[in-house]
Design a protein around this motif. Structure first.
Motif, short mmCIF file in Angstrom:
data_model
loop_
_atom_site.label_atom_id
_atom_site.label_comp_id
_atom_site.label_asym_id
_atom_site.label_seq_id
_atom_site.Cartn_x
_atom_site.Cartn_y
_atom_site.Cartn_z
N VAL A 1 0.86 -1.19 0.00
CA VAL A 1 0.00 0.00 0.00
C VAL A 1 0.90 1.24 0.00
O VAL A 1 1.93 1.27 0.68
N LEU B 1 1.71 5.21 0.85
CA LEU B 1 1.49 5.97 2.09
C LEU B 1 1.72 7.47 1.86
O LEU B 1 2.81 7.98 2.12
N SER C 1 0.22 9.47 3.56
CA SER C 1 0.03 9.97 4.93
C SER C 1 1.33 10.46 5.56
O SER C 1 1.30 11.19 6.55
N LYS D 1 -10.72 -2.73 -6.55
CA LYS D 1 -11.81 -1.75 -6.53
C LYS D 1 -12.17 -1.38 -7.96
O LYS D 1 -11.26 -1.18 -8.78
C1 FMN Z 1 0.33 8.27 -3.86
C2 FMN Z 1 -0.64 7.43 -3.06
C3 FMN Z 1 -0.76 7.63 -1.70
C4 FMN Z 1 -1.60 6.82 -0.94
N1 FMN Z 1 -1.64 6.98 0.41
C5 FMN Z 1 -2.35 6.12 1.18
C6 FMN Z 1 -2.28 6.20 2.60
O1 FMN Z 1 -1.65 7.07 3.17
N2 FMN Z 1 -2.95 5.27 3.31
C7 FMN Z 1 -3.69 4.29 2.73
O2 FMN Z 1 -4.27 3.47 3.45
N3 FMN Z 1 -3.78 4.18 1.38
C8 FMN Z 1 -3.11 5.06 0.59
N4 FMN Z 1 -3.14 4.96 -0.77
C9 FMN Z 1 -3.90 3.87 -1.39
C10 FMN Z 1 -5.17 4.35 -2.07
O3 FMN Z 1 -6.13 4.66 -1.10
C11 FMN Z 1 -5.67 3.23 -3.01
O4 FMN Z 1 -4.70 2.98 -3.99
C12 FMN Z 1 -7.00 3.59 -3.67
O5 FMN Z 1 -8.03 3.69 -2.72
C13 FMN Z 1 -7.39 2.54 -4.69
O6 FMN Z 1 -7.47 1.28 -4.06
P1 FMN Z 1 -6.62 0.05 -4.54
O7 FMN Z 1 -5.16 0.42 -4.48
O8 FMN Z 1 -6.96 -1.06 -3.59
O9 FMN Z 1 -7.05 -0.27 -5.93
C14 FMN Z 1 -2.37 5.80 -1.56
C15 FMN Z 1 -2.27 5.63 -2.95
C16 FMN Z 1 -1.42 6.43 -3.69
C17 FMN Z 1 -1.30 6.21 -5.18
#
Ligand code: FMN
Length: 251
Positions: free
Chosen positions: A133, A135, A137, A175
């Motif tokens: 995943v 981040l 954040s 998703k």
């Molecule tokens: C640059 C970037 C930053 C993200 N930051 C977070 C995050 O801080 N925490 C988190 O839980 N998911 C994070 N995500 C994941 C996204 O929420 C996720 O990719 C999106 O909801 C689509 O879901 P999927 O990756 O399961 O297809 C991030 C995705 C990207 C591309």
């Protein structure tokens, strides 16, 4: 054509629950090397990757992010836009390269370079059987992340990536994405609002159904709603200031 890469990409979903098992150093090296093979603007390679397995550093980063999987994972990467090595070349060169680091173009180049590297790593990791995943954040407190990672001027922490073997009860699923016709424009952009609205309505229903089916009807939020909530929250408004402090986007 082998459908392997296509199917791998189509099956992506973010994993937020990992087994405690650490990722081996050999795999980390392979992942970074796969990342480095991404194309890079003008061969500048304006990025660095910080690999983190120190539990104390993970804990400090978790305090910034607020997300438990910053600690509970098999490995953690932080992707950094990096012109530090270019600034060293600048000190020893008869050319003045300063404008390049400080321009908006420099920011785009470094961000795009780091992102391409990260996505190569993500795909390779998923092919190895890991989950991941991103981040964003970590940008909750850029100054603190700079401190924790000892980042010099001309670098900027863009985002992290937690990786690991998905926990047995990790039950994420791909998703639904916007329909092909909505994101793909043949030759020229289709800005017709009626067809855009129609497509959005259909997609909102798809997303609402997706959430509903995964939460036994508890969550039925549409995509438009989710976007509106997120984009009205006025988060991380200090990015320009933080970029300036790091030596970026002055021109
Ligand atoms: C640059 C970037 C930053 C993200 N930051 C977070 C995050 O801080 N925490 C988190 O839980 N998911 C994070 N995500 C994941 C996204 O929420 C996720 O990719 C999106 O909801 C689509 O879901 P999927 O990756 O399961 O297809 C991030 C995705 C990207 C591309």
């Amino acid at each position: 054509m082998s459908e392997h890469v296509y199917n791998l990409l189509k099956n992506h979903h973010s994993v937020r629950k990992f087994k405690k098992e650490p990722i081996s150093e050999a795999h980390i090296k392979q992942l970074v090397e796969a990342g480095q093979s991404a194309s890079t603007s003008s061969y500048l390679q304006a990025y660095s990757i910080i690999g983190i397995n120190d539990p104390e550093i993970k804990e400090e980063l978790k305090e910034v992010s607020g997300q438990p999987y910053v600690v509970e994972n098999g490995y953690l990467f932080v992707f950094v836009m990096d012109y530090y090595r270019h600034s060293i070349i600048n000190e020893e060169s008869k050319h003045d390269m300063q404008t390049s680091f400080e321009s908006a173009e420099g920011l785009l180049v470094g961000t795009i370079d780091a992102t391409l590297v990260a996505q190569n790593i993500a795909t390779t990791a998923e092919d190895m059987g890991y989950g991941m995943v991103y981040l964003g954040s970590l940008r909750n407190d850029v100054e603190r992340v700079r401190e924790i990672l000892d980042l010099p001027k001309h670098t900027f922490p863009l985002f992290g990536m937690a990786l690991g073997i998905p926990e047995d009860d990790e039950n994420g699923s791909p998703k639904p994405r916007l329909p092909f016709e909505h994101v793909f424009h043949a030759n020229q952009y289709n800005s017709d609002k009626d067809s855009q609205r129609e497509a959005l309505k259909a997609y909102d229903q798809t997303v609402s159904d997706y959430y509903s089916s995964r939460t036994s009807g508890e969550r039925t939020e549409s995509w438009s709603n989710q976007v509106a909530n997120f984009m009205s929250a006025k988060q991380r408004l200090d990015m320009l200031e933080q970029l300036n402090k790091s030596g970026f986007i002055k021109k």
